[in-house]
Design an enzyme around this catalytic site. Sequence first.
Site, mmCIF file in Angstrom:
data_model
loop_
_atom_site.group_PDB
_atom_site.id
_atom_site.type_symbol
_atom_site.label_atom_id
_atom_site.label_comp_id
_atom_site.label_asym_id
_atom_site.label_seq_id
_atom_site.Cartn_x
_atom_site.Cartn_y
_atom_site.Cartn_z
ATOM 1 N N ALA A 10 0.825 -1.228 0.000
ATOM 2 C CA ALA A 10 0.000 0.000 0.000
ATOM 3 C C ALA A 10 0.845 1.259 0.000
ATOM 4 O O ALA A 10 0.478 2.254 -0.643
ATOM 5 C CB ALA A 10 -0.951 -0.003 1.200
ATOM 6 N N THR A 11 1.952 1.247 0.740
ATOM 7 C CA THR A 11 2.754 2.481 0.852
ATOM 8 C C THR A 11 4.254 2.159 0.812
ATOM 9 O O THR A 11 4.665 1.003 0.893
ATOM 10 C CB THR A 11 2.468 3.230 2.185
ATOM 11 O OG1 THR A 11 2.851 2.385 3.274
ATOM 12 C CG2 THR A 11 1.009 3.621 2.319
ATOM 13 N N GLY A 12 5.043 3.203 0.733
ATOM 14 C CA GLY A 12 6.487 3.106 0.918
ATOM 15 C C GLY A 12 7.204 2.236 -0.106
ATOM 16 O O GLY A 12 6.922 2.279 -1.310
ATOM 17 N N ILE A 13 8.140 1.449 0.388
ATOM 18 C CA ILE A 13 9.002 0.632 -0.482
ATOM 19 C C ILE A 13 8.168 -0.393 -1.254
ATOM 20 O O ILE A 13 8.376 -0.601 -2.457
ATOM 21 C CB ILE A 13 10.090 -0.064 0.374
ATOM 22 C CG1 ILE A 13 11.026 0.985 0.993
ATOM 23 C CG2 ILE A 13 10.872 -1.074 -0.457
ATOM 24 C CD1 ILE A 13 11.950 0.439 2.083
ATOM 25 N N ASP A 32 -2.203 -6.247 1.865
ATOM 26 C CA ASP A 32 -1.914 -5.198 2.847
ATOM 27 C C ASP A 32 -3.107 -5.077 3.797
ATOM 28 O O ASP A 32 -4.218 -5.492 3.479
ATOM 29 C CB ASP A 32 -1.651 -3.850 2.148
ATOM 30 C CG ASP A 32 -0.833 -2.906 3.004
ATOM 31 O OD1 ASP A 32 0.380 -2.776 2.753
ATOM 32 O OD2 ASP A 32 -1.393 -2.297 3.941
ATOM 33 N N ASP A 41 -4.663 -8.878 7.798
ATOM 34 C CA ASP A 41 -3.847 -8.421 8.930
ATOM 35 C C ASP A 41 -2.815 -9.504 9.240
ATOM 36 O O ASP A 41 -3.141 -10.546 9.796
ATOM 37 C CB ASP A 41 -4.747 -8.169 10.138
ATOM 38 C CG ASP A 41 -3.950 -7.726 11.362
ATOM 39 O OD1 ASP A 41 -2.701 -7.661 11.293
ATOM 40 O OD2 ASP A 41 -4.593 -7.457 12.397
ATOM 41 N N LEU A 42 -1.578 -9.235 8.878
ATOM 42 C CA LEU A 42 -0.519 -10.248 9.002
ATOM 43 C C LEU A 42 0.006 -10.396 10.423
ATOM 44 O O LEU A 42 0.893 -11.216 10.661
ATOM 45 C CB LEU A 42 0.623 -9.910 8.037
ATOM 46 C CG LEU A 42 0.191 -9.916 6.556
ATOM 47 C CD1 LEU A 42 1.262 -9.273 5.683
ATOM 48 C CD2 LEU A 42 -0.108 -11.336 6.080
ATOM 49 N N TYR A 150 12.268 -3.923 16.920
ATOM 50 C CA TYR A 150 12.392 -3.775 15.461
ATOM 51 C C TYR A 150 13.667 -4.444 14.931
ATOM 52 O O TYR A 150 13.609 -5.345 14.083
ATOM 53 C CB TYR A 150 12.390 -2.289 15.097
ATOM 54 C CG TYR A 150 12.455 -2.063 13.609
ATOM 55 C CD1 TYR A 150 11.321 -2.201 12.818
ATOM 56 C CD2 TYR A 150 13.657 -1.738 12.982
ATOM 57 C CE1 TYR A 150 11.384 -2.015 11.439
ATOM 58 C CE2 TYR A 150 13.724 -1.555 11.607
ATOM 59 C CZ TYR A 150 12.589 -1.693 10.844
ATOM 60 O OH TYR A 150 12.660 -1.527 9.475
ATOM 61 N N LYS A 154 14.326 -7.963 12.723
ATOM 62 C CA LYS A 154 15.024 -7.953 11.440
ATOM 63 C C LYS A 154 16.279 -8.835 11.480
ATOM 64 O O LYS A 154 16.663 -9.441 10.466
ATOM 65 C CB LYS A 154 15.384 -6.516 11.052
ATOM 66 C CG LYS A 154 14.158 -5.618 10.829
ATOM 67 C CD LYS A 154 13.322 -6.104 9.651
ATOM 68 C CE LYS A 154 12.199 -5.156 9.303
ATOM 69 N NZ LYS A 154 11.391 -5.620 8.143
HETATM 70 P P1 NAD Z 1 5.523 1.631 5.130
HETATM 71 O O1 NAD Z 1 4.906 1.901 6.458
HETATM 72 O O2 NAD Z 1 5.413 2.665 4.074
HETATM 73 O O3 NAD Z 1 4.946 0.285 4.514
HETATM 74 C C1 NAD Z 1 4.648 -0.820 5.294
HETATM 75 C C2 NAD Z 1 3.397 -1.474 4.766
HETATM 76 O O4 NAD Z 1 3.105 -2.589 5.606
HETATM 77 C C3 NAD Z 1 2.183 -0.542 4.784
HETATM 78 O O5 NAD Z 1 1.541 -0.562 3.529
HETATM 79 C C4 NAD Z 1 1.305 -1.119 5.859
HETATM 80 O O6 NAD Z 1 -0.079 -0.941 5.674
HETATM 81 C C5 NAD Z 1 1.699 -2.599 5.822
HETATM 82 N N1 NAD Z 1 1.379 -3.282 7.075
HETATM 83 C C6 NAD Z 1 1.676 -2.863 8.328
HETATM 84 N N2 NAD Z 1 1.143 -3.703 9.236
HETATM 85 C C7 NAD Z 1 0.496 -4.665 8.544
HETATM 86 C C8 NAD Z 1 -0.261 -5.796 8.925
HETATM 87 N N3 NAD Z 1 -0.510 -6.077 10.220
HETATM 88 N N4 NAD Z 1 -0.775 -6.577 7.957
HETATM 89 C C9 NAD Z 1 -0.574 -6.271 6.643
HETATM 90 N N5 NAD Z 1 0.122 -5.208 6.217
HETATM 91 C C10 NAD Z 1 0.645 -4.410 7.165
HETATM 92 O O7 NAD Z 1 7.024 1.265 5.432
HETATM 93 P P2 NAD Z 1 8.311 1.018 4.507
HETATM 94 O O8 NAD Z 1 9.356 1.899 5.040
HETATM 95 O O9 NAD Z 1 7.968 1.041 3.075
HETATM 96 O O10 NAD Z 1 8.697 -0.458 4.956
HETATM 97 C C11 NAD Z 1 8.687 -1.576 4.087
HETATM 98 C C12 NAD Z 1 9.627 -2.603 4.669
HETATM 99 O O11 NAD Z 1 10.951 -2.075 4.635
HETATM 100 C C13 NAD Z 1 9.349 -2.948 6.132
HETATM 101 O O12 NAD Z 1 9.537 -4.336 6.326
HETATM 102 C C14 NAD Z 1 10.386 -2.151 6.872
HETATM 103 O O13 NAD Z 1 10.690 -2.704 8.136
HETATM 104 C C15 NAD Z 1 11.536 -2.236 5.913
HETATM 105 N N6 NAD Z 1 12.570 -1.211 6.110
HETATM 106 C C16 NAD Z 1 12.241 0.109 5.993
HETATM 107 C C17 NAD Z 1 13.226 1.062 6.201
HETATM 108 C C18 NAD Z 1 12.927 2.535 6.114
HETATM 109 O O14 NAD Z 1 13.781 3.351 6.488
HETATM 110 N N7 NAD Z 1 11.764 2.945 5.598
HETATM 111 C C19 NAD Z 1 14.547 0.664 6.516
HETATM 112 C C20 NAD Z 1 14.831 -0.692 6.619
HETATM 113 C C21 NAD Z 1 13.823 -1.628 6.409
#
Ligand code: NAD
Length: 254
Positions: A10-13, A32, A41-42, A150, A154
């Site tokens: 849904a968002t981010g990476i 998501d 809901d995971l 966290y 990881k």
């Molecule tokens: P984000 O919050 O933009 O995306 C996370 C997504 O996970 C969201 O779409 C959210 O709705 C979904 N999510 C959360 N809880 C959930 C659940 N219970 N069930 C289903 N979906 C769920 O964050 P991001 O930064 O894009 O993170 C993506 C991955 O990258 C994550 O695993 C995060 O730990 C990892 N990561 C991110 C960073 C960073 O700096 N952003 C750094 C290292 C690792």
Amino acid sequence: MGIYALTGGATGIGAELRRQLLNEGHNVISVDIQEGDIIADLSTPDGRQLAIDEVRARAPDGLDGFIPCAGLPPVAKPLSLVTQVNYFGVVATVEGLRDLVAMKRGSILIVTSNSAPMIDTEDVYVQACLAGDEATACADIEARDGHTAYAGSKRAIAIWMRRNVVDYAASGVRLNAIAPGATLTPLTERVMADPELGQIMRDFADNVPSGGTAQPDQIANVMRFMLGPEASFIYGAVFFVDGGSDAMLRSDEF
Ligand code: NAD
């Protein structure tokens, strides 16, 4: 063209990787809690099973790749949610979809973090995760801090990946992980807004060799490479895409 499933699209990476895969003409199934082809809901066993069943229904002929990208930040509450989503949600969905990826001799890409090496493998929390003991891991973390919740989740998922490389390879599945550094996403915005961890994260980002934070496409570009045919001999890698922060902190280890 291929067919991929991912969580956290849904968002981010995850959203950026989904966009790039769609742009290349692939089919993408996005799971998501907020928005996607499958809403699940995971953090719960029922949600994980729903996600697995629904992906299986949509990809009966197999998957070219699966990316369990959903994750929660160190500021999520309760802290056990971090454990449930970042470790146990990942293991359950990877195991539940493994045979689909094997059907196409595909690739599974775990999303760990540059923070993973900051927690010892011997930590009781990491060990409880690796033992598959969700109740103990969740109980332990409630008495500790967000960083451990966290980074420990990881750490555990990266080790879980490494331990399973040989077995998965035998069934034709390539298992790897990416370890992003601080990347501008809603997750990072939540951490930046935290009165305690926000300043720590800003200070950290200022000291990364590259300077600053990544944009999601700088992570997703590498993920697409790792999933694709050009990476066909890469197995068991933990690929740091972190502006040099891991090399800065652990120069003598690789
Ligand atoms: P984000 O919050 O933009 O995306 C996370 C997504 O996970 C969201 O779409 C959210 O709705 C979904 N999510 C959360 N809880 C959930 C659940 N219970 N069930 C289903 N979906 C769920 O964050 P991001 O930064 O894009 O993170 C993506 C991955 O990258 C994550 O695993 C995060 O730990 C990892 N990561 C991110 C960073 C960073 O700096 N952003 C750094 C290292 C690792």
